[in-house]
Write a protein that holds these residues in place. Structure first.
Motif, PDB file in Angstrom:
ATOM      1  N   ASP A 138       0.848  -1.191   0.000  1.00 36.07           N
ATOM      2  CA  ASP A 138       0.000   0.000   0.000  1.00 36.07           C
ATOM      3  C   ASP A 138       0.881   1.237   0.000  1.00 36.07           C
ATOM      4  O   ASP A 138       1.875   1.303   0.723  1.00 36.07           O
ATOM      5  N   SER A 139       0.501   2.201  -0.832  1.00 41.64           N
ATOM      6  CA  SER A 139       1.212   3.475  -0.877  1.00 41.64           C
ATOM      7  C   SER A 139       0.356   4.482  -1.616  1.00 41.64           C
ATOM      8  O   SER A 139      -0.333   4.140  -2.574  1.00 41.64           O
ATOM      9  N   ALA A 140       0.391   5.726  -1.148  1.00 41.71           N
ATOM     10  CA  ALA A 140      -0.312   6.804  -1.831  1.00 41.71           C
ATOM     11  C   ALA A 140       0.659   7.772  -2.499  1.00 41.71           C
ATOM     12  O   ALA A 140       0.242   8.767  -3.071  1.00 41.71           O
ATOM     13  N   ALA A 141       1.962   7.483  -2.432  1.00 40.37           N
ATOM     14  CA  ALA A 141       2.952   8.372  -3.031  1.00 40.37           C
ATOM     15  C   ALA A 141       2.898   8.251  -4.556  1.00 40.37           C
ATOM     16  O   ALA A 141       3.047   7.149  -5.094  1.00 40.37           O
ATOM     17  N   ARG A 149       2.060  -1.081  -8.527  1.00 37.82           N
ATOM     18  CA  ARG A 149       1.397  -1.887  -9.556  1.00 37.82           C
ATOM     19  C   ARG A 149       2.192  -3.160  -9.855  1.00 37.82           C
ATOM     20  O   ARG A 149       1.623  -4.259  -9.961  1.00 37.82           O
ATOM     21  N   LYS A 150       3.496  -3.027  -9.983  1.00 36.28           N
ATOM     22  CA  LYS A 150       4.327  -4.200 -10.271  1.00 36.28           C
ATOM     23  C   LYS A 150       4.273  -5.210  -9.130  1.00 36.28           C
ATOM     24  O   LYS A 150       4.185  -6.418  -9.358  1.00 36.28           O
ATOM     25  N   PHE A 162      12.132  -5.674  -7.131  1.00 39.18           N
ATOM     26  CA  PHE A 162      11.460  -4.493  -7.670  1.00 39.18           C
ATOM     27  C   PHE A 162      12.247  -3.206  -7.466  1.00 39.18           C
ATOM     28  O   PHE A 162      11.865  -2.156  -7.983  1.00 39.18           O
ATOM     29  N   VAL A 163      13.336  -3.249  -6.688  1.00 40.26           N
ATOM     30  CA  VAL A 163      14.119  -2.042  -6.404  1.00 40.26           C
ATOM     31  C   VAL A 163      15.596  -2.344  -6.630  1.00 40.26           C
ATOM     32  O   VAL A 163      15.993  -3.503  -6.758  1.00 40.26           O
ATOM     33  N   ASP A 164      16.389  -1.298  -6.681  1.00 37.30           N
ATOM     34  CA  ASP A 164      17.841  -1.449  -6.768  1.00 37.30           C
ATOM     35  C   ASP A 164      18.454  -1.164  -5.397  1.00 37.30           C
ATOM     36  O   ASP A 164      18.036  -0.246  -4.690  1.00 37.30           O
TER      37      ASP A 164
END
Length: 456
Positions: A138-141, A149-150, A162-164
């Motif tokens: 969950d995030s609103a940023a 989405r991913k 999903f991140v580096d």
């Protein structure tokens, strides 16, 4: 001075709570706390009781605590108003002055504070399984929308895919301690991020999964994205107000928790309790904002879910794992479906988990301490069913038809609930082609049944 022995120092304040005269050692403490002489009383605990005595026009006596560098000062003070209520200053008598080395917070207290602050200011939160696979996010940023989405489209995938992580060069599986506090780069975001992993489960940390928090190193740039690209034509509470309100409320909660835990220094019990009340009220307000945001989403004409093949029994077990600590605090035993139970269903994983978290959370709240909450999962014809059964007071016959109404709180008062959880849950169930129903008799608990289309 009754209870304090010899008077060690005297002082006086005026009608504006300014310290106009003071003997040592109070005069020195006043200056070391950042005050002047004359000047407003700079010792917080002393200022509080001076104000109380002056406003009430009553003599007040008690022990106060104050920080003095690396020491804690304890002193007995008597405050005697010199005029009618609020019209004059106060005479201060001080005795039993003592100093002790300031207590150093334990590692556990320091870690708990770090997590509380990160949880309050995080702009992304997610639940992970024991292998750090994504369960819900969950995030609103706005600059994290693509990441969310991913993650939602690939449940069960390790969050690190999903991140580096520029400071780490590791391969799966990555031990959670190595990525807790790691610097992250999120594709599509100009900001830097720090990851916090909170292990769940005992005695083996992480055995029940993890909570992932992403904290930004800077506010969102004002120009990202352009307003016309991200705002609808009409005002939207969920899209506009929720992100704006979440951060300041979260910081109020974090600051209140810092005060409540006394990690910033000694504090009388009554003020610690005040801080706890502030933190609890902030949590309730934040929950209400999130519920109103969800309400807007599910009532939108274009609202759709993303159904997939899921195991309803597995989702129920995950909900129990997430709420296990809360249940233990109330002495409630949760009984999820057995590990061997498999119930194929069609539904959006995170929405189904949201529904079950709401149902099980309500059951924990309503059931008496020491009660049992059971979650049964089964396949019946073309339907997959999960039933949450509690030992609570049940629902009176004259209210059962209103259980799923908007803002219906089943007669509860003062618990911070919005009365939207069951309404939203039913809307979600029906959006996935299923339903949410209840069967209850007063005094005999309740049975909430979630039905979803089965899966081959």
């Amino acid at each position: 001075m009754a209870g304090a022995g010899v008077v060690l120092a005297r002082a006086r304040t005026d009608a504006d709570d300014r310290l106009i005269e003071a003997d040592e050692p109070l005069a020195g403490l006043q200056r070391r706390c950042g005050g002047d002489l004359p000047g407003t009383v700079a010792v917080p605990a002393l200022l509080e009781i001076v104000r109380k005595a002056r406003r009430l026009g009553l003599k007040v006596a008690r022990t106060i605590e104050a920080l003095d560098g690396e020491e804690t000062v304890r002193a007995w003070v008597e405050i005697d108003p010199e005029g009618d209520r609020g019209s004059g200053g106060c005479a201060i008598s001080i005795g039993a002055w003592s100093t002790t080395p300031r207590a150093t917070p334990s590692d556990e207290e320091t870690e708990a504070l770090r997590i509380a602050i990160d949880r309050a200011v995080a702009e992304l939160s997610a639940r992970l399984d024991p292998e750090q696979g994504v369960l819900t996010v969950d995030s609103a940023a706005p600059d994290l929308a693509a990441l969310v989405r991913k993650m939602r489209n690939r449940p069960g995938t390790p969050w690190t895919d999903f991140v580096d992580l520029p400071d780490l060069s590791l391969h799966q599986p990555i031990h959670w301690r190595l990525v807790d506090g790691a610097r992250c780069v999120v594709p599509g975001s100009q900001r830097g991020w720090t990851a916090t992993l909170v292990p769940l489960g005992r005695p083996d940390p992480g055995s029940a999964g993890f909570e992932l928090l992403l904290v930004a190193d800077a506010p969102l740039p004002a120009a990202f994205p352009a307003a016309e690209e991200r705002q609808p034509a009409t005002p939207s509470f969920g899209r506009e107000m929720t992100p704006v309100l979440r951060q300041p409320i979260a910081r109020i909660i974090a600051n209140a928790e810092t005060i409540r835990s006394r990690l910033a220094g000694p504090l009388p019990e009554e003020y610690s309790n005040y801080a706890a009340d502030i933190a609890a009220a902030g949590q309730h307000l934040l929950s209400l904002i999130e519920d109103l945001s969800d309400l807007e989403v599910v009532e939108a004409e274009d609202f759709r879910t993303a159904p997939d093949r899921i195991d309803l029994a597995d989702v129920a077990r995950r909900a129990v794992g997430i709420l296990g600590v809360r249940a233990r605090e109330r002495g409630t035993r949760l009984e999820p479906p057995g590990d061997a139970v498999v119930v194929p269903a069609t539904g959006e994983f995170r929405r189904v988990l949201q529904i079950l978290l709401n149902l099980v959370g309500n059951a924990i709240s309503y059931a008496p301490e020491g009660a049992i909450v059971r979650i049964e999962a089964s396949t019946q014809g073309s339907l997959a069913k999960a039933v949450v059964i509690d030992d609570g007071p049940g629902i009176p016959a004259d209210k059962i038809d209103r259980v799923f109404d908007k803002f219906e709180r089943l007669g509860r008062g003062g618990d911070g609930g919005s009365g939207l959880g069951l309404y939203i849950s039913r809307r979600l169930a029906r959006a996935m082609g299923g339903d949410l129903t209840v069967d209850s008799d007063a005094g005999q608990g309740a049975r909430f049944t979630l039905e979803l289309p089965g899966a081959d």
